[in-house]
Design a protein around this motif. Structure first.
Motif, PDB file in Angstrom:
ATOM      1  N   ALA A   1      57.768  48.395  57.849  1.00 13.94           N
ATOM      2  CA  ALA A   1      58.591  49.282  57.024  1.00 13.94           C
ATOM      3  C   ALA A   1      59.777  48.529  56.426  1.00 13.94           C
ATOM      4  CB  ALA A   1      59.069  50.467  57.868  1.00 13.94           C
ATOM      5  N   PHE A   2      60.593  47.923  57.280  1.00 15.02           N
ATOM      6  CA  PHE A   2      61.875  47.381  56.806  1.00 15.02           C
ATOM      7  C   PHE A   2      61.690  46.104  55.984  1.00 15.02           C
ATOM      8  CE2 PHE A   2      63.549  49.541  60.823  1.00 15.02           C
ATOM      9  CZ  PHE A   2      63.712  50.726  60.142  1.00 15.02           C
ATOM     10  N   CYS A   3      60.756  45.236  56.386  1.00 12.81           N
ATOM     11  CA  CYS A   3      60.582  43.985  55.639  1.00 12.81           C
ATOM     12  C   CYS A   3      59.966  44.243  54.272  1.00 12.81           C
ATOM     13  CB  CYS A   3      59.727  42.987  56.420  1.00 12.81           C
ATOM     14  SG  CYS A   3      60.540  42.388  57.897  1.00 12.81           S
ATOM     15  N   SER A   4      59.061  45.242  54.175  1.00 15.61           N
ATOM     16  CA  SER A   4      58.515  45.530  52.849  1.00 15.61           C
ATOM     17  C   SER A   4      59.598  46.147  51.965  1.00 15.61           C
ATOM     18  CB  SER A   4      57.295  46.448  52.956  1.00 15.61           C
ATOM     19  OG  SER A   4      57.655  47.689  53.505  1.00 15.61           O
ATOM     20  N   MET A   5      60.457  46.975  52.537  1.00 12.36           N
ATOM     21  CA  MET A   5      61.541  47.583  51.743  1.00 12.36           C
ATOM     22  C   MET A   5      62.450  46.514  51.144  1.00 12.36           C
ATOM     23  SD  MET A   5      62.383  50.746  54.321  1.00 12.36           S
ATOM     24  CE  MET A   5      63.971  51.206  53.668  1.00 12.36           C
ATOM     25  N   ILE A   6      63.001  45.651  52.011  1.00 14.14           N
ATOM     26  CA  ILE A   6      63.940  44.661  51.482  1.00 14.14           C
ATOM     27  C   ILE A   6      63.197  43.606  50.658  1.00 14.14           C
ATOM     28  CG2 ILE A   6      63.937  43.389  53.671  1.00 14.14           C
ATOM     29  CD1 ILE A   6      66.561  42.211  52.943  1.00 14.14           C
ATOM     30  N   GLY A   7      61.954  43.304  51.024  1.00 11.98           N
ATOM     31  CA  GLY A   7      61.176  42.339  50.249  1.00 11.98           C
ATOM     32  C   GLY A   7      60.993  42.803  48.813  1.00 11.98           C
TER      33      GLY A   7
ATOM     34  N   PHE B   1      58.241  52.244  44.360  1.00 14.79           N
ATOM     35  CA  PHE B   1      58.040  51.347  45.497  1.00 14.79           C
ATOM     36  C   PHE B   1      56.962  51.883  46.427  1.00 14.79           C
ATOM     37  CE2 PHE B   1      59.257  50.982  50.055  1.00 14.79           C
ATOM     38  CZ  PHE B   1      58.792  49.684  50.264  1.00 14.79           C
ATOM     39  N   ALA B   2      57.123  53.138  46.837  1.00 11.98           N
ATOM     40  CA  ALA B   2      56.274  53.660  47.908  1.00 11.98           C
ATOM     41  C   ALA B   2      54.864  53.982  47.426  1.00 11.98           C
ATOM     42  CB  ALA B   2      56.910  54.900  48.533  1.00 11.98           C
ATOM     43  N   ARG B   3      54.737  54.506  46.203  1.00  9.36           N
ATOM     44  CA  ARG B   3      53.417  55.009  45.793  1.00  9.36           C
ATOM     45  C   ARG B   3      52.652  54.043  44.905  1.00  9.36           C
ATOM     46  NH1 ARG B   3      55.979  60.117  45.462  1.00  9.36           N
ATOM     47  NH2 ARG B   3      55.944  60.154  43.201  1.00  9.36           N
ATOM     48  N   ILE B   4      53.376  53.168  44.158  1.00  4.91           N
ATOM     49  CA  ILE B   4      52.666  52.262  43.248  1.00  4.91           C
ATOM     50  C   ILE B   4      52.586  50.841  43.814  1.00  4.91           C
ATOM     51  CG2 ILE B   4      52.622  51.244  40.938  1.00  4.91           C
ATOM     52  CD1 ILE B   4      54.107  53.760  39.960  1.00  4.91           C
ATOM     53  N   MET B   5      53.733  50.279  44.206  1.00  7.63           N
ATOM     54  CA  MET B   5      53.763  48.866  44.567  1.00  7.63           C
ATOM     55  C   MET B   5      53.294  48.601  45.998  1.00  7.63           C
ATOM     56  SD  MET B   5      54.686  47.544  41.744  1.00  7.63           S
ATOM     57  CE  MET B   5      55.552  45.987  41.696  1.00  7.63           C
ATOM     58  N   LEU B   6      53.766  49.412  46.939  1.00  6.05           N
ATOM     59  CA  LEU B   6      53.459  49.155  48.346  1.00  6.05           C
ATOM     60  C   LEU B   6      51.959  49.104  48.645  1.00  6.05           C
ATOM     61  CD1 LEU B   6      54.868  48.555  51.021  1.00  6.05           C
ATOM     62  CD2 LEU B   6      54.845  50.995  51.518  1.00  6.05           C
ATOM     63  N   PRO B   7      51.165  50.071  48.098  1.00  8.24           N
ATOM     64  CA  PRO B   7      49.729  50.020  48.410  1.00  8.24           C
ATOM     65  C   PRO B   7      49.065  48.726  47.950  1.00  8.24           C
ATOM     66  CG  PRO B   7      50.318  52.136  47.457  1.00  8.24           C
ATOM     67  CD  PRO B   7      51.533  51.259  47.315  1.00  8.24           C
ATOM     68  N   LEU B   8      49.663  48.036  46.960  1.00  3.48           N
ATOM     69  CA  LEU B   8      49.051  46.804  46.441  1.00  3.48           C
ATOM     70  C   LEU B   8      49.277  45.608  47.365  1.00  3.48           C
ATOM     71  CD1 LEU B   8      50.010  47.217  42.697  1.00  3.48           C
ATOM     72  CD2 LEU B   8      47.758  47.489  43.726  1.00  3.48           C
ATOM     73  N   THR B   9      50.171  45.756  48.335  1.00  5.03           N
ATOM     74  CA  THR B   9      50.478  44.617  49.202  1.00  5.03           C
ATOM     75  C   THR B   9      49.724  44.676  50.520  1.00  5.03           C
ATOM     76  OG1 THR B   9      52.356  45.755  50.174  1.00  5.03           O
ATOM     77  CG2 THR B   9      52.809  44.346  48.274  1.00  5.03           C
ATOM     78  N   ARG B  10      48.642  45.446  50.545  1.00  6.54           N
ATOM     79  CA  ARG B  10      47.924  45.630  51.804  1.00  6.54           C
ATOM     80  C   ARG B  10      47.574  44.299  52.512  1.00  6.54           C
ATOM     81  NH1 ARG B  10      43.502  49.941  51.090  1.00  6.54           N
ATOM     82  NH2 ARG B  10      45.270  51.208  50.458  1.00  6.54           N
ATOM     83  N   PRO B  11      47.098  43.269  51.786  1.00  6.80           N
ATOM     84  CA  PRO B  11      46.800  42.000  52.485  1.00  6.80           C
ATOM     85  C   PRO B  11      48.025  41.415  53.179  1.00  6.80           C
ATOM     86  CG  PRO B  11      46.022  41.939  50.202  1.00  6.80           C
ATOM     87  CD  PRO B  11      46.796  43.197  50.353  1.00  6.80           C
TER      88      PRO B  11
END
Lengths: 270, 292
Positions: free
Chosen positions: A82-88, A177-187
């Motif tokens: 959660a936190f590292c993806s947010m600040i990343g 961030f939550a709905r568009i970008m985050l799902p793309l970073t699954r790997p």
């Protein structure tokens, strides 16, 4: 083709050298105390027994340690994701004052030895009344500079057009961030999740000083205390304990190894 | 449409949890340890860390003139100077073997070689104490087959450190190997084919074509392995407790021992000395291996 057989021979010999201690441990956990002490040592257990595992789970309190390890590792992993993806994301994609300074700070902390923060962290956590508690075990590891670095690198590789498309549709910045970008970073999330879980599961020194009563021990702490205390002579129990620590992460690693090796190759850290 | 104010607000919401945790559990302790290193804080002051006396550079001077600390510095240097090149050499050899030689079952070998990296040091210690044990140990049994009477590895002043180095190489080479593999896969086949046409043998191709192209990867692995090995701690902690006769005590290990004795001020000054050395060596590595 003829000259490849000796290359495979070297590769197999290497594998034997790396894996032999594991195999020996696994086989040893099914041996009796007497057989473990025999000179010369045996490979295959001559009278296989599950006594060591029985003792581990019934006499020693390993289910509790197992539960503690799992709980701590799961919360630490969730926090890092959660936190590292947010600040990343913020560091890679959003404009704000102090962005570069914050990133340099994160990079600098990658170089600080754990020993430097160890003593004051212990003083702080103890003074905050968190010694021998789950928050004391978990809070110092909820974010990692490595995780921030990894997530920032991944978000940087995603095109800005996606964000603009979201803005045109009237999505809020946090929604983008939550709905568009985050799902793309699954790997990247998979890599970070697995590495964080492994790191937490194997973490040793901090739980050793923070967990003061037996009900807060994690598996490595319990195993270490067993291997030095009055049980130190019970080798079968130690072998079985080591198996219980290693096998869950080995299975997990084998299942997810593709992500792990890819993520390590990309970021280059252990 | 793209409002800087909205962006900044969102950014701070996203950054806030990290900043809070970072201040409390990383930045705070880093500054705290700097402060502590100039005081006489002891374990009994645990509850009143601000009511201690400043002692200037006393802790640093005490550390530098301490016989055991010097021994620890020597041991750490020994470990790094032998251990890092050995680890990288084994890692590179394994990577070349897997990348150029082994086409079938590559994933199996890769995973196999990487297993020790993901294994808990405590479990590794349990296994290795048996591997190295004087009578029933795996190493001495194998040596016995060829008529060599192996020593009591971990109890010998001469052999304890080489034993820990061997264990560290075994445990860590996999992580550098993965990075070398990624580096090797980035080198186009045509480079080697060109060398082959020019009549270069396998060793020449490796030495003059592959190795120079691996320079960035080599920089990366030597820096990360170097930083890790300078903090040499877990192997002596679980295997020897620094013994026999301090022959395997490392700087991190000694720092931890001083923490255990309650000498918090002294312990933090030692860890800061280590930090300075790590920073300097990392800087030098970057200068030496940077691409011209």
């Amino acid at each position: 083709m003829r000259r490849t057989w000796w290359i495979y021979l070297i590769a197999v010999l290497g594998l034997v050298a790396v894996a032999a201690p594991f195999v020996w441990m696994l086989l040893g956990s099914f041996k009796t105390q007497g057989e473990l002490l025999r000179v010369p040592p045996t490979w295959l257990p001559q009278a296989p027994t599950t006594q060591n595992y029985d003792d581990l789970f019934n006499k020693a309190n390993f289910p509790r340690y197992f539960l503690n390890s799992t709980l701590v590792a799961l919360v630490v992993t969730a926090g890092n994701l959660a936190f590292c993806s947010m600040i990343g994301y913020a560091l890679a994609k959003l404009r704000f004052k102090g962005r570069n300074a914050l990133f340099v700070l994160v990079l600098a902390t990658l170089m600080v030895p754990g020993m430097v923060t160890f003593v004051p962290l212990f003083v702080f956590v103890t003074n905050a009344g968190l010694a021998n508690s789950y928050p004391g075990l978990i809070l110092p590891f909820l974010v990692s500079p490595f995780g921030v670095f990894l997530m920032r690198q991944f978000f940087s590789g995603l095109p800005d057009d996606l964000m603009d498309a979201g803005r045109v549709d009237g999505t809020s910045e946090l929604g983008i961030f939550a709905r568009i970008m985050l799902p793309l970073t699954r790997p990247a999330l998979a890599t970070l999740g697995i590495l964080t879980f492994l790191g937490s599961w194997n973490n040793f020194l901090w739980p050793l000083v923070i967990a003061q009563t037996e009900d807060k021990y994690t598996l490595p702490v319990a195993l270490a205390l067993y291997s030095t205390g009055q049980n130190a002579q019970n080798f079968g129990l130690l072998m079985a304990g080591a198996v219980v620590v290693v096998v869950p992460v080995l299975v997990m690693f084998l299942v997810f190894q593709r992500h792990v090796t890819k993520g390590i190759a990309i970021t280059g850290l252990k | 449409m793209r409002s800087l104010r909205r962006e900044t607000a969102a950014a701070w919401i996203l950054v806030l949890p990290f900043v809070a945790l970072f201040l409390a559990f990383t930045a705070g302790p880093v500054l705290g340890s700097l402060g502590m290193s100039f005081t006489d804080i002891k374990q009994r002051d645990l509850r009143t860390p601000f009511a201690v006396n400043g002692v200037g550079f006393d802790n640093y001077l005490k550390a530098l003139s301490d016989e055991t600390f010097r021994q620890a510095a020597f041991n750490t240097a020994y470990f790094v100077v032998i251990g890092v090149p050995l680890t990288l050499a084994v890692a590179l050899a394994a990577a070349v073997l897997l990348d150029r030689g082994v086409k079938r079952f590559q994933a199996l070998f890769k995973v196999g070689y990487y297993l020790p990296v993901v294994t808990s040091i405590v479990a590794i210690a349990v296994i290795w104490r048996f591997v190295l044990s004087p009578d029933a140990g795996l190493v001495n049994t194998v040596l016995g087959w060829v008529g060599i009477d192996g020593p009591n590895w971990l109890a010998s002043k001469t052999w304890a450190m080489p034993s820990l180095i061997a264990m560290a190489v075994w445990r860590n080479f996999g992580s550098a190997m993965i990075i070398f593999l990624a580096g090797l896969q980035g080198i186009p086949q045509t480079v080697e084919e060109a060398g082959q046409i020019d009549g270069a043998g396998p060793w020449q191709r490796f030495r003059y074509l592959i190795l120079p192209l691996l320079r960035p990867t080599l920089l990366f692995t030597s820096v990360t392995t170097g930083i890790g090995y300078l903090q040499f701690f877990e192997e002596p902690f679980v295997m020897t407790q620094g013994g026999p006769l301090n022959s395997t005590v490392s700087v991190s290990m000694y720092t931890y021992q001083q923490f255990g004795f309650g000498n918090y001020g002294l312990a933090t000054s030692m860890s800061y000395l280590l930090f300075v050395v790590i920073a300097v060596i990392t800087f030098i590595q970057f200068r030496l291996l940077r691409e011209k």
